[in-house]
Design an enzyme around this catalytic site. Structure first.
Site, mmCIF file in Angstrom:
data_model
loop_
_atom_site.group_PDB
_atom_site.id
_atom_site.type_symbol
_atom_site.label_atom_id
_atom_site.label_comp_id
_atom_site.label_asym_id
_atom_site.label_seq_id
_atom_site.Cartn_x
_atom_site.Cartn_y
_atom_site.Cartn_z
ATOM 1 C CG ASN A 11 -1.550 -6.477 -17.279
ATOM 2 O OD1 ASN A 11 -2.352 -6.038 -18.109
ATOM 3 N ND2 ASN A 11 -1.915 -6.874 -16.070
ATOM 4 C CD1 TRP A 12 1.476 -1.971 -21.437
ATOM 5 C CD2 TRP A 12 0.508 -1.060 -23.241
ATOM 6 N NE1 TRP A 12 2.476 -1.621 -22.310
ATOM 7 C CE2 TRP A 12 1.908 -1.059 -23.432
ATOM 8 C CE3 TRP A 12 -0.304 -0.540 -24.251
ATOM 9 C CZ2 TRP A 12 2.510 -0.552 -24.582
ATOM 10 C CZ3 TRP A 12 0.289 -0.042 -25.400
ATOM 11 C CH2 TRP A 12 1.685 -0.041 -25.563
ATOM 12 C CE LYS A 13 -1.955 -4.003 -13.896
ATOM 13 N NZ LYS A 13 -1.860 -3.950 -12.452
ATOM 14 C CG HIS A 94 -4.242 -9.436 -13.440
ATOM 15 N ND1 HIS A 94 -4.659 -8.516 -12.498
ATOM 16 C CD2 HIS A 94 -2.935 -9.164 -13.679
ATOM 17 C CE1 HIS A 94 -3.640 -7.726 -12.190
ATOM 18 N NE2 HIS A 94 -2.586 -8.097 -12.897
ATOM 19 C CD GLU A 96 -5.217 -4.919 -11.612
ATOM 20 O OE1 GLU A 96 -5.411 -4.809 -12.835
ATOM 21 O OE2 GLU A 96 -4.171 -4.534 -11.058
ATOM 22 C CD GLU A 166 0.835 -10.495 -11.774
ATOM 23 O OE1 GLU A 166 1.591 -9.642 -12.224
ATOM 24 O OE2 GLU A 166 -0.389 -10.494 -11.972
ATOM 25 N N GLY A 172 0.992 -2.986 -8.088
ATOM 26 C CA GLY A 172 0.659 -1.569 -8.167
ATOM 27 C C GLY A 172 0.891 -0.811 -6.878
ATOM 28 C CB SER A 213 5.973 -3.170 -7.407
ATOM 29 O OG SER A 213 4.681 -2.692 -7.064
ATOM 30 N N GLY A 234 3.256 -4.253 -14.880
ATOM 31 C CA GLY A 234 2.153 -3.320 -15.084
ATOM 32 C C GLY A 234 2.680 -1.903 -15.240
HETATM 33 P P1 PGA Z 1 2.513 -3.697 -11.375
HETATM 34 O O1 PGA Z 1 1.386 -4.686 -11.996
HETATM 35 O O2 PGA Z 1 3.791 -4.018 -12.104
HETATM 36 O O3 PGA Z 1 2.022 -2.332 -11.646
HETATM 37 O O4 PGA Z 1 2.607 -4.021 -9.931
HETATM 38 C C1 PGA Z 1 1.678 -6.015 -12.273
HETATM 39 C C2 PGA Z 1 0.432 -6.710 -12.753
HETATM 40 O O5 PGA Z 1 -0.660 -6.340 -12.327
HETATM 41 O O6 PGA Z 1 0.515 -7.634 -13.580
#
Ligand code: PGA
Length: 253
Positions: A11-13, A94, A96, A166, A172, A213, A234
């Site tokens: 997931n590159w966001k 997600h 976010e 998640e 993150g 993470s 991510g």
């Molecule tokens: P992260 O993000 O690996 O940077 O914790 C995961 C995600 O948001 O899907």
């Protein structure tokens, strides 16, 4: 034993550029990782999707979609448009999106159904906040997030679905759920899904990814857990070498 093809999803966001696409592609090609028993999925920003070579044997996905078919929804992208540009997967809910854009469980459920209706695979993201966990409400939160989708879907709508567990406190932050903590949540999710989808047995085949993470150092231990069928990654997916190391860990576990 049910075999579930391990899915390693990036997931590159709102990150990435042509150079990252190029380095990711050449890394995937030169290391032969795509010939092994792991499905690799990349969810880049939509502007980069067409930059991936169609000869590369990876899956592509979007990070979000509209809950509507079409119409006056400025700035939105429909699931049929995503399908037309080559997405096989779409993330729904997600954390976010939930936290920063106020997406409710009900809206996420509508998006899930839109994705299924276009014949694509939804990746339903669920997870508790730190406060939920400290209050002992992890399972209740997961249940509510699942219930919203279960209440508007039929069992067969889950046939292509993927779930990403998640924990919000791990996204993150560099802090990862231990394999045992993650396994316990995954097992709860699979059992709950099984109780509510008894006819088609979708719970046994539904892949449940861990996200939060995940990195080369912890991927193998997490992926060794019986109910962890892959990862949604991510930060570590923005560095080709780290993403490769996670794919290799998946191949090894
Ligand atoms: P992260 O993000 O690996 O940077 O914790 C995961 C995600 O948001 O899907």
């Amino acid at each position: 034993m049910t075999s579930r093809l391990t899915l390693i999803a990036a997931n590159w966001k709102m990150n990435g550029d042509d150079a990252l696409v190029a380095s990711m592609q050449s890394m995937l090609l030169t290391n032969n990782v795509l010939e092994k028993n792991v499905e690799v999925l990349i969810c880049p920003p939509l502007t980069l999707l067409s930059k991936f070579s169609s000869s590369l044997e990876i899956s592509l996905g979007a990070q979000n979609c509209s809950e509507h078919d079409s119409g006056a929804f400025t700035g939105e992208i429909s699931t049929s448009m995503l399908r037309d540009i080559g997405c096989q997967y779409v993330l729904a809910g997600h954390s976010e999106r939930r936290e920063l854009y106020g997406e409710s469980n009900e809206l996420v459920a509508d998006k899930f159904l839109q994705i299924v209706r276009q014949g694509m695979k939804p990746i339903l993201c669920i997870g508790e906040t730190l406060q939920d966990r400290q209050n002992g409400q992890t399972e209740q939160v997961l249940k509510q997030q699942l219930d919203a989708v279960l209440s508007i879907t039929e069992e067969q709508d889950w046939q292509k679905a993927v779930i990403a567990y998640e924990p919000v406190w791990a996204i993150g932050t560099g802090e990862t759920a231990t394999p045992e903590v993650a396994q316990s949540a995954h097992s709860y999710v699979r059992t709950y899904l099984a109780e509510h989808t008894k006819t088609h047995g979708v719970a046994a085949t539904c892949r449940i990814l861990y996200g939060g993470s995940m990195k080369p150092e912890n991927a193998q231990d997490l992926l060794a857990m019986p109910d962890i069928d892959g990862g949604l990654i991510g930060g570590a997916s923005l560095v080709s070498e780290s993403f490769l190391a996670i794919i290799n860990a998946a191949n090894a576990s």
